[in-house]
Design a protein around this motif. Structure first.
Motif, PDB file in Angstrom:
ATOM      1  N   VAL A  19     -92.189 -62.193 -41.715  1.00  0.00           N
ATOM      2  CA  VAL A  19     -92.628 -60.917 -41.162  1.00  0.00           C
ATOM      3  C   VAL A  19     -94.106 -60.750 -41.499  1.00  0.00           C
ATOM      4  O   VAL A  19     -94.511 -60.931 -42.645  1.00  0.00           O
ATOM      5  N   PHE A  20     -94.905 -60.415 -40.491  1.00  0.00           N
ATOM      6  CA  PHE A  20     -96.336 -60.248 -40.702  1.00  0.00           C
ATOM      7  C   PHE A  20     -96.681 -58.762 -40.787  1.00  0.00           C
ATOM      8  O   PHE A  20     -96.084 -57.938 -40.100  1.00  0.00           O
ATOM      9  N   ASN A  64     -91.739 -54.580 -37.991  1.00  0.00           N
ATOM     10  CA  ASN A  64     -90.275 -54.562 -38.018  1.00  0.00           C
ATOM     11  C   ASN A  64     -89.700 -53.820 -39.221  1.00  0.00           C
ATOM     12  O   ASN A  64     -88.524 -53.472 -39.213  1.00  0.00           O
ATOM     13  N   LEU A  65     -90.505 -53.591 -40.252  1.00  0.00           N
ATOM     14  CA  LEU A  65     -90.019 -52.947 -41.463  1.00  0.00           C
ATOM     15  C   LEU A  65     -90.472 -51.506 -41.618  1.00  0.00           C
ATOM     16  O   LEU A  65     -89.829 -50.727 -42.310  1.00  0.00           O
ATOM     17  N   GLY A  66     -91.585 -51.166 -41.040  1.00  0.00           N
ATOM     18  CA  GLY A  66     -92.146 -49.839 -41.246  1.00  0.00           C
ATOM     19  C   GLY A  66     -93.040 -49.844 -42.471  1.00  0.00           C
ATOM     20  O   GLY A  66     -93.670 -50.845 -42.797  1.00  0.00           O
ATOM     21  N   VAL A  67     -93.068 -48.738 -43.185  1.00  0.00           N
ATOM     22  CA  VAL A  67     -93.923 -48.585 -44.367  1.00  0.00           C
ATOM     23  C   VAL A  67     -93.042 -48.563 -45.617  1.00  0.00           C
ATOM     24  O   VAL A  67     -92.101 -47.781 -45.702  1.00  0.00           O
ATOM     25  N   ASN A  87     -85.547 -45.698 -53.243  1.00  0.00           N
ATOM     26  CA  ASN A  87     -85.214 -44.452 -52.559  1.00  0.00           C
ATOM     27  C   ASN A  87     -84.380 -44.797 -51.322  1.00  0.00           C
ATOM     28  O   ASN A  87     -84.342 -45.931 -50.881  1.00  0.00           O
ATOM     29  N   SER A  88     -83.704 -43.814 -50.776  1.00  0.00           N
ATOM     30  CA  SER A  88     -82.793 -44.072 -49.668  1.00  0.00           C
ATOM     31  C   SER A  88     -83.535 -44.489 -48.406  1.00  0.00           C
ATOM     32  O   SER A  88     -83.023 -45.263 -47.610  1.00  0.00           O
ATOM     33  N   ASN A  89     -84.767 -44.013 -48.217  1.00  0.00           N
ATOM     34  CA  ASN A  89     -85.530 -44.366 -47.032  1.00  0.00           C
ATOM     35  C   ASN A  89     -85.872 -45.855 -47.022  1.00  0.00           C
ATOM     36  O   ASN A  89     -85.735 -46.531 -46.000  1.00  0.00           O
ATOM     37  N   ALA A  90     -86.321 -46.399 -48.150  1.00  0.00           N
ATOM     38  CA  ALA A  90     -86.665 -47.821 -48.237  1.00  0.00           C
ATOM     39  C   ALA A  90     -85.426 -48.685 -47.997  1.00  0.00           C
ATOM     40  O   ALA A  90     -85.477 -49.665 -47.259  1.00  0.00           O
ATOM     41  N   ARG A  91     -84.307 -48.323 -48.606  1.00  0.00           N
ATOM     42  CA  ARG A  91     -83.071 -49.085 -48.417  1.00  0.00           C
ATOM     43  C   ARG A  91     -82.622 -49.046 -46.957  1.00  0.00           C
ATOM     44  O   ARG A  91     -82.161 -50.037 -46.418  1.00  0.00           O
ATOM     45  N   ALA A  92     -82.765 -47.897 -46.303  1.00  0.00           N
ATOM     46  CA  ALA A  92     -82.387 -47.774 -44.893  1.00  0.00           C
ATOM     47  C   ALA A  92     -83.281 -48.642 -44.012  1.00  0.00           C
ATOM     48  O   ALA A  92     -82.801 -49.299 -43.084  1.00  0.00           O
ATOM     49  N   GLN A  93     -84.581 -48.681 -44.296  1.00  0.00           N
ATOM     50  CA  GLN A  93     -85.502 -49.496 -43.510  1.00  0.00           C
ATOM     51  C   GLN A  93     -85.179 -50.980 -43.654  1.00  0.00           C
ATOM     52  O   GLN A  93     -85.171 -51.718 -42.667  1.00  0.00           O
ATOM     53  N   SER A  96     -81.898 -51.782 -41.893  1.00  0.00           N
ATOM     54  CA  SER A  96     -82.129 -51.807 -40.448  1.00  0.00           C
ATOM     55  C   SER A  96     -82.801 -53.113 -40.022  1.00  0.00           C
ATOM     56  O   SER A  96     -82.445 -53.699 -38.998  1.00  0.00           O
ATOM     57  N   TYR A  97     -83.771 -53.581 -40.807  1.00  0.00           N
ATOM     58  CA  TYR A  97     -84.428 -54.862 -40.497  1.00  0.00           C
ATOM     59  C   TYR A  97     -83.404 -55.989 -40.467  1.00  0.00           C
ATOM     60  O   TYR A  97     -83.369 -56.783 -39.532  1.00  0.00           O
TER      61      TYR A  97
END
Length: 134
Positions: A19-20, A64-67, A87-93, A96-97
């Motif tokens: 992933v770039f 593809n991953l977001g921030v 945090n839940s946001n990082a795990r969700a991102q 999803s990837y």
């Protein structure tokens, strides 16, 4: 990360990926390639120097991953290990990837050129190997 006999070990297995994106630290930004990824961290190959020490907070941005935000845990020969903020946001991102974008990366052993025979027909060499099969 857990400590067993004073050795730091990962909590989650990492999967190889390609992933770039780029890494931001303070006012600087460096292009990078994420080599492997898990819900808790990643290893990155930097395309330029990253002037941040271990323990520094960085931000990873990839299409593809977001921030994702995390802390540098190690640096060696242009590679960097990042431990993500839990945090839940990082795990969700990351989840999803892996669900929608991830394709298993297999190492390339060798790429051999095609060989021309007497009848001028192209064929692959006998020992041609391009990827491992699992």
């Amino acid at each position: 990360m857990t400590r067993n006999l004073k050795i730091t070990a990962r909590k989650a297995d990492r999967k190889n990926c390609r992933v770039f994106g780029h890494v931001k630290y303070l006012n600087s930004q460096v292009d990078a390639r994420i080599l492997n990824l898990s819900p808790t961290g990643a290893a990155l190959e930097m395309k330029g120097p990253l002037h941040a020490a271990s323990g520094s907070k960085v931000r990873i941005e990839a299409e593809n991953l977001g921030v994702l935000e995390g802390v540098i845990r190690w640096k060696h020969n242009g590679r960097v290990g990042i431990q993500f903020d839990v945090n839940s946001n990082a795990r969700a991102q990351i989840s999803s990837y892996f669900r929608f974008f991830h394709k298993e990366m297999r190492p390339v052993l060798a790429v051999r050129p095609l060989v021309r025979t007497a009848s001028n027909v192209e064929r692959t060499p006998h020992l041609a190997t391009s990827t491992l099969k699992s």
